[in-house]
Design a protein around this motif. Structure first.
Motif, mmCIF file in Angstrom:
data_model
loop_
_atom_site.group_PDB
_atom_site.id
_atom_site.type_symbol
_atom_site.label_atom_id
_atom_site.label_comp_id
_atom_site.label_asym_id
_atom_site.label_seq_id
_atom_site.Cartn_x
_atom_site.Cartn_y
_atom_site.Cartn_z
ATOM 1 N N LYS A 147 0.827 -1.218 0.000
ATOM 2 C CA LYS A 147 0.000 0.000 0.000
ATOM 3 C C LYS A 147 0.862 1.270 0.000
ATOM 4 O O LYS A 147 0.614 2.187 -0.768
ATOM 5 C CB LYS A 147 -0.934 -0.008 1.226
ATOM 6 C CG LYS A 147 -1.879 -1.200 1.260
ATOM 7 C CD LYS A 147 -2.771 -1.191 2.486
ATOM 8 C CE LYS A 147 -2.034 -1.419 3.789
ATOM 9 N NZ LYS A 147 -1.320 -2.735 3.870
ATOM 10 N N SER A 148 1.860 1.291 0.884
ATOM 11 C CA SER A 148 2.712 2.490 0.941
ATOM 12 C C SER A 148 3.524 2.627 -0.344
ATOM 13 O O SER A 148 3.743 3.740 -0.834
ATOM 14 C CB SER A 148 3.664 2.436 2.140
ATOM 15 O OG SER A 148 2.938 2.451 3.336
ATOM 16 N N THR A 149 3.980 1.488 -0.871
ATOM 17 C CA THR A 149 4.741 1.535 -2.131
ATOM 18 C C THR A 149 3.858 2.102 -3.246
ATOM 19 O O THR A 149 4.315 2.906 -4.062
ATOM 20 C CB THR A 149 5.260 0.121 -2.488
ATOM 21 O OG1 THR A 149 5.957 -0.398 -1.364
ATOM 22 C CG2 THR A 149 6.189 0.154 -3.691
ATOM 23 N N ILE A 203 -5.687 7.910 0.823
ATOM 24 C CA ILE A 203 -5.850 7.546 2.235
ATOM 25 C C ILE A 203 -5.443 6.090 2.393
ATOM 26 O O ILE A 203 -6.169 5.173 1.969
ATOM 27 C CB ILE A 203 -7.313 7.721 2.703
ATOM 28 C CG1 ILE A 203 -7.803 9.140 2.396
ATOM 29 C CG2 ILE A 203 -7.427 7.411 4.199
ATOM 30 C CD1 ILE A 203 -9.298 9.338 2.621
ATOM 31 N N GLU A 204 -4.252 5.867 2.947
ATOM 32 C CA GLU A 204 -3.785 4.489 3.150
ATOM 33 C C GLU A 204 -4.303 3.963 4.477
ATOM 34 O O GLU A 204 -4.049 4.538 5.533
ATOM 35 C CB GLU A 204 -2.253 4.414 3.130
ATOM 36 C CG GLU A 204 -1.788 2.970 3.355
ATOM 37 C CD GLU A 204 -0.281 2.809 3.513
ATOM 38 O OE1 GLU A 204 0.477 3.715 3.141
ATOM 39 O OE2 GLU A 204 0.120 1.735 4.024
ATOM 40 N N SER A 205 -4.989 2.842 4.408
ATOM 41 C CA SER A 205 -5.472 2.179 5.621
ATOM 42 C C SER A 205 -4.320 1.439 6.300
ATOM 43 O O SER A 205 -3.336 1.082 5.648
ATOM 44 C CB SER A 205 -6.548 1.163 5.226
ATOM 45 O OG SER A 205 -6.727 0.224 6.255
ATOM 46 N N GLU A 250 4.628 5.383 11.269
ATOM 47 C CA GLU A 250 5.720 4.828 10.472
ATOM 48 C C GLU A 250 5.499 5.012 8.977
ATOM 49 O O GLU A 250 6.432 5.309 8.243
ATOM 50 C CB GLU A 250 5.888 3.331 10.781
ATOM 51 C CG GLU A 250 6.751 3.016 11.968
ATOM 52 C CD GLU A 250 8.104 3.711 11.933
ATOM 53 O OE1 GLU A 250 8.796 3.619 10.910
ATOM 54 O OE2 GLU A 250 8.459 4.353 12.930
ATOM 55 N N ASP A 251 4.269 4.790 8.516
ATOM 56 C CA ASP A 251 4.033 4.868 7.070
ATOM 57 C C ASP A 251 4.218 6.288 6.570
ATOM 58 O O ASP A 251 4.778 6.502 5.489
ATOM 59 C CB ASP A 251 2.629 4.354 6.735
ATOM 60 C CG ASP A 251 2.609 2.830 6.663
ATOM 61 O OD1 ASP A 251 3.591 2.209 7.107
ATOM 62 O OD2 ASP A 251 1.628 2.276 6.152
ATOM 63 N N ALA A 252 3.755 7.270 7.363
ATOM 64 C CA ALA A 252 3.962 8.673 6.966
ATOM 65 C C ALA A 252 5.455 8.957 6.905
ATOM 66 O O ALA A 252 5.944 9.573 5.948
ATOM 67 C CB ALA A 252 3.267 9.598 7.959
HETATM 68 MG MG LIG Z 1 2.041 0.967 4.601
#
Ligand SMILES: [Mg+2]
Ligand SMILES: Nc1nc2c(ncn2[C@@H]2O[C@H](COP(=O)(O)OP(=O)(O)OP(=O)(O)O)[C@@H](O)[C@H]2O)c(=O)[nH]1
Length: 210
Positions: free
Chosen positions: A21-23, A104-106, A49-51
Motif C-alpha cells: 500500500k505504501s509503495t 488515504i492508506e489504511s 511509520e508509514d507517513a
Molecule cells: Mg504501509
C-alpha cells in the motif's frame, strides 16, 4: 471558507499488512506529485511509520503527508468511526487550496476491511502473491467490489510457489467486469496500466481533446 471550492477526490487504499500500500502511494506521488495538487493520509495503529516512510522516500513535500495514529483495529478508522480521517482531510484541505485528490492508506488489515463511502470515493485494494495464491478465491467485499484490485509482487511468485494464472482466473471470476492488474510495484510492472486507469477513472483526464 470558500463554499464553492470543489472537495478533493478521496482514494482509499486498503489491503493486508505488507502487501504494498505504501509503495503504491509512493509511486502515485512520484507520478502525479508535480502535475497535481495532491496529499496523502496514512493510517497506522500505534505509530506514524508509514507517513515517515513516505517522507523518507521524498514522495511529496512533508506538509502534504499526514499520519493518523488509529490506536485500534485499522478497519474501525476507515469504516466505523472515520472522524480521525475526516479531521485529517479537513486539515489538508485547509492547508492547500484547490487540493485535487487525497490518497488515504489504511492500516494493514484482513480481507473483510472496506472503506466507508463517507470517507472514500474510490477504493483500491492491494494484495500480493506471497500471502497465498488462494486469496483471490477466498473473495470478500474488497476482492470482489473494490474499484481496482492490485495483485502485487508478481515477480516473487516463482519463489513462493504461487500460481499467477490461477490467481488471474480467480480474480476474473470474483470481479466480473471490475478491473484488476498483476503488478510488481517495486520493479514497476504494469504501472502504465495503473496510471492509465487512474487518469481515466479517477482524474477523468484522458478524455481531454488535443
Ligand atoms: Mg504501509
Ligand atoms: N518484491 C517486491 N517487494 C515489494 C513490492 N511492493 C512492495 N514491496 C516491499 O514489500 C514491503 C512492504 O511494502 P509496503 O508498501 O510497506 O506495504 P504496506 O502494505 O504499506 O505495509 P503496511 O502499511 O505495514 O500494512 C516493503 O519492503 C516493500 O519494499 C513488489 O511489488 N515486489
Amino acid at each position: 471558507m470558500n463554499l464553492k471550492a470543489k472537495p478533493a477526490i478521496r482514494i482509499g487504499i486498503g489491503g493486508p499488512v505488507g502487501s504494498g500500500k505504501s509503495t503504491l502511494c509512493i509511486k502515485l506521488c512520484q507520478h502525479y506529485g508535480q502535475s497535481h495538487n495532491m496529499a496523502v493520509i496514512t493510517n497506522d495503529i500505534y505509530t506514524k511509520e508509514d507517513a515517515k516512510m513516505l517522507i523518507r522516500h521524498g514522495a511529496l513535500p512533508e506538509e502534504r503527508i499526514l499520519g493518523v495514529e488509529t490506536g485500534g483495529c485499522p478497519h474501525t478508522a476507515i469504516r466505523d468511526d472515520i472522524s480521525m480521517n475526516l479531521d485529517a482531510i479537513e486539515t489538508l484541505q485547509g492547508r492547500f487550496q484547490g487540493l485535487e485528490f487525497i490518497l488515504i492508506e489504511s492500516g494493514g488489515d484482513n480481507l473483510t476491511a472496506t472503506f466507508s463511502p463517507e470517507l472514500a470515493d474510490v477504493f483500491i485494494y492491494v494484495i500480493d502473491v506471497t500471502e497465498g495464491d488462494d486469496i483471490p478465491r477466498k473473495g470478500g467485499p474488497a476482492i470482489a467490489h473494490s474499484d481496482l484490485l492490485l495483485v502485487n509482487k508478481v515477480e516473487l511468485a516463482p519463489h513462493v510457489g504461487a500460481n499467477v494464472d490461477q490467481m488471474k482466473q480467480d480474480c476474473a471470476e470474483k470481479r466480473g467486469t471490475r478491473p484488476f492488474f498483476m503488478t510488481d510495484l517495486r520493479s514497476e510492472v504494469a504501472l502504465d496500466d495503473l496510471y492509465a486507469w487512474f487518469d481515466r477513472e479517477v482524474l477523468f483526464t484522458d478524455a481531454v481533446p488535443a
